[in-house]
Write a protein that holds these residues in place. Sequence first.
Motif, short mmCIF file in Angstrom:
data_model
loop_
_atom_site.label_atom_id
_atom_site.label_comp_id
_atom_site.label_asym_id
_atom_site.label_seq_id
_atom_site.Cartn_x
_atom_site.Cartn_y
_atom_site.Cartn_z
N ALA A 147 0.83 -1.21 0.00
CA ALA A 147 0.00 0.00 0.00
C ALA A 147 0.86 1.26 0.00
O ALA A 147 0.54 2.24 -0.67
CB ALA A 147 -0.92 0.00 1.22
N PHE A 148 1.98 1.22 0.72
CA PHE A 148 2.84 2.40 0.84
C PHE A 148 3.55 2.71 -0.48
O PHE A 148 3.80 3.87 -0.79
CB PHE A 148 3.86 2.16 1.95
N LEU A 149 3.86 1.67 -1.25
CA LEU A 149 4.58 1.87 -2.51
C LEU A 149 3.65 2.18 -3.69
O LEU A 149 4.13 2.52 -4.78
CB LEU A 149 5.43 0.64 -2.85
N GLU A 150 2.36 2.09 -3.46
CA GLU A 150 1.43 2.39 -4.55
C GLU A 150 1.59 3.85 -4.98
O GLU A 150 1.71 4.75 -4.16
CB GLU A 150 -0.01 2.14 -4.09
N ASN A 151 1.62 4.04 -6.29
CA ASN A 151 1.78 5.39 -6.87
C ASN A 151 3.12 6.03 -6.49
O ASN A 151 3.19 7.25 -6.30
CB ASN A 151 0.62 6.30 -6.47
N TYR A 152 4.16 5.21 -6.39
CA TYR A 152 5.47 5.80 -6.15
C TYR A 152 5.92 6.56 -7.39
O TYR A 152 5.39 6.38 -8.49
CB TYR A 152 6.50 4.72 -5.77
N SER A 153 6.89 7.44 -7.21
CA SER A 153 7.49 8.18 -8.33
C SER A 153 8.98 7.88 -8.37
O SER A 153 9.55 7.32 -7.43
CB SER A 153 7.24 9.68 -8.18
N ILE A 154 9.62 8.29 -9.48
CA ILE A 154 11.05 8.02 -9.63
C ILE A 154 11.70 9.19 -10.37
O ILE A 154 11.04 9.86 -11.17
CB ILE A 154 11.28 6.68 -10.37
N GLU A 155 12.96 9.42 -10.08
CA GLU A 155 13.68 10.55 -10.66
C GLU A 155 14.70 10.08 -11.68
O GLU A 155 15.43 9.10 -11.44
CB GLU A 155 14.38 11.32 -9.54
N VAL A 156 14.76 10.76 -12.82
CA VAL A 156 15.73 10.42 -13.86
C VAL A 156 16.42 11.71 -14.31
O VAL A 156 16.01 12.81 -13.97
CB VAL A 156 15.08 9.73 -15.08
N MET A 157 17.49 11.54 -15.06
CA MET A 157 18.14 12.64 -15.76
C MET A 157 18.17 12.27 -17.23
O MET A 157 18.01 11.09 -17.58
CB MET A 157 19.56 12.84 -15.23
N PRO A 158 18.36 13.24 -18.13
CA PRO A 158 18.41 12.89 -19.55
C PRO A 158 19.40 11.77 -19.86
O PRO A 158 19.09 10.84 -20.62
CB PRO A 158 18.82 14.21 -20.20
N ARG A 159 20.57 11.80 -19.23
CA ARG A 159 21.58 10.78 -19.55
C ARG A 159 21.22 9.41 -18.97
O ARG A 159 21.56 8.39 -19.57
CB ARG A 159 22.96 11.21 -19.08
N THR A 160 20.55 9.37 -17.84
CA THR A 160 20.15 8.07 -17.29
C THR A 160 18.91 7.54 -18.01
O THR A 160 18.79 6.33 -18.24
CB THR A 160 19.89 8.15 -15.78
N ALA A 161 18.01 8.43 -18.37
CA ALA A 161 16.81 8.01 -19.11
C ALA A 161 17.18 7.43 -20.47
O ALA A 161 16.53 6.49 -20.96
CB ALA A 161 15.86 9.19 -19.29
N ALA A 162 18.24 7.96 -21.07
CA ALA A 162 18.65 7.50 -22.40
C ALA A 162 19.11 6.05 -22.39
O ALA A 162 19.11 5.38 -23.44
CB ALA A 162 19.77 8.39 -22.93
N LYS A 163 19.46 5.54 -21.21
CA LYS A 163 19.92 4.15 -21.10
C LYS A 163 18.75 3.16 -21.01
O LYS A 163 18.96 1.95 -21.05
CB LYS A 163 20.81 3.99 -19.87
N ILE A 164 17.55 3.67 -20.85
CA ILE A 164 16.37 2.82 -20.69
C ILE A 164 15.67 2.64 -22.04
O ILE A 164 15.26 3.62 -22.66
CB ILE A 164 15.39 3.43 -19.67
#
Length: 310
Positions: A23-40
């Motif tokens: 329940a606590f992790l529901e609707n969690y968010s996450i932080e990225v940067m352009p260079r880290t997002a590019a690896k996904i």
Amino acid sequence: MALLNFKKRDAGAAKPSSPEVEAFLENYSIEVMPRTAAKIDSFADLLPAGTRVYIAHIEGTPIEEMVETAKRVNAEGFPVMPHFPARIIQDETTLADWIARYQGEADVKQALLLAGGVSKPHGAFDSSMQLLETGLFDKAGFSNLHVAGHPEGNKDIDPDGSMKNVSDALLWKQKFSERTDADMALATQFAFEAKPIIEWADSIKAAGVDLPIHIGIAGPAKLQTLIKFAIACGVGPSLKVLQKRAMDVSKLLLPYEPNDVISELAAHKAANPDFNITNVHFFPLGGIKTNATWAINNGGAAAQPVNSQG
């Protein structure tokens, strides 16, 4: 090789999470940067539907890269919340331009406003409050405006080690939340110990700040990596948790995982439904995939990615 070993161990050790943690992790968010997002390759392979993705704006990152990352993440179906660091924004014209680009090219409707990690402002702005006062976000119809929270204080804001300026700023932001059409919340710096987090959250509520809190949590990472980030980000009191772990030879080489702090906060939330921490915000210091895998293995049905099999 270490990452592969970690993921293999993690997958094999996956167990049903507790109802409280789920329940606590529901609707969690996450932080990225352009260079880290590019690896996904695909965020839909890693994140649940509707996961808010913050895009950190580090000094020196061109706005074009930020907007392109926002556009890509939004196109995959995830709401995007880019950072607007006041001290790297030259003036109101620049701010208006950024807002127009984000909206026009990436359909952005949300923003995290913060002072930013530079000591000397590049231009007219020094704080997130000044950004809010321009009225540009309300004029653009932003639906969500988040501002920073500091469970352990902030030496840049309060050099004397107190919480006075931080507390005054929170009260100002609380009052602003009552005259904006946007939904506001606090997104905090990461911390590693539940008890001080709970005490801080209760204290600001008692002082009249009832904005929802999205608590910053460091995702799984090597201990050395976390200590480096904690020192750089001014995370002080709870750093002792990592230092104590570093003294335990049996744990020194194992990746840190946020199981303990998440479990304790989740149990407190379950016992106190009115507790003002409403969401978890992950800083994936050990990598986005590693963090998402931990959430998948611990967050139950609500943390399963869009493209999950089964």
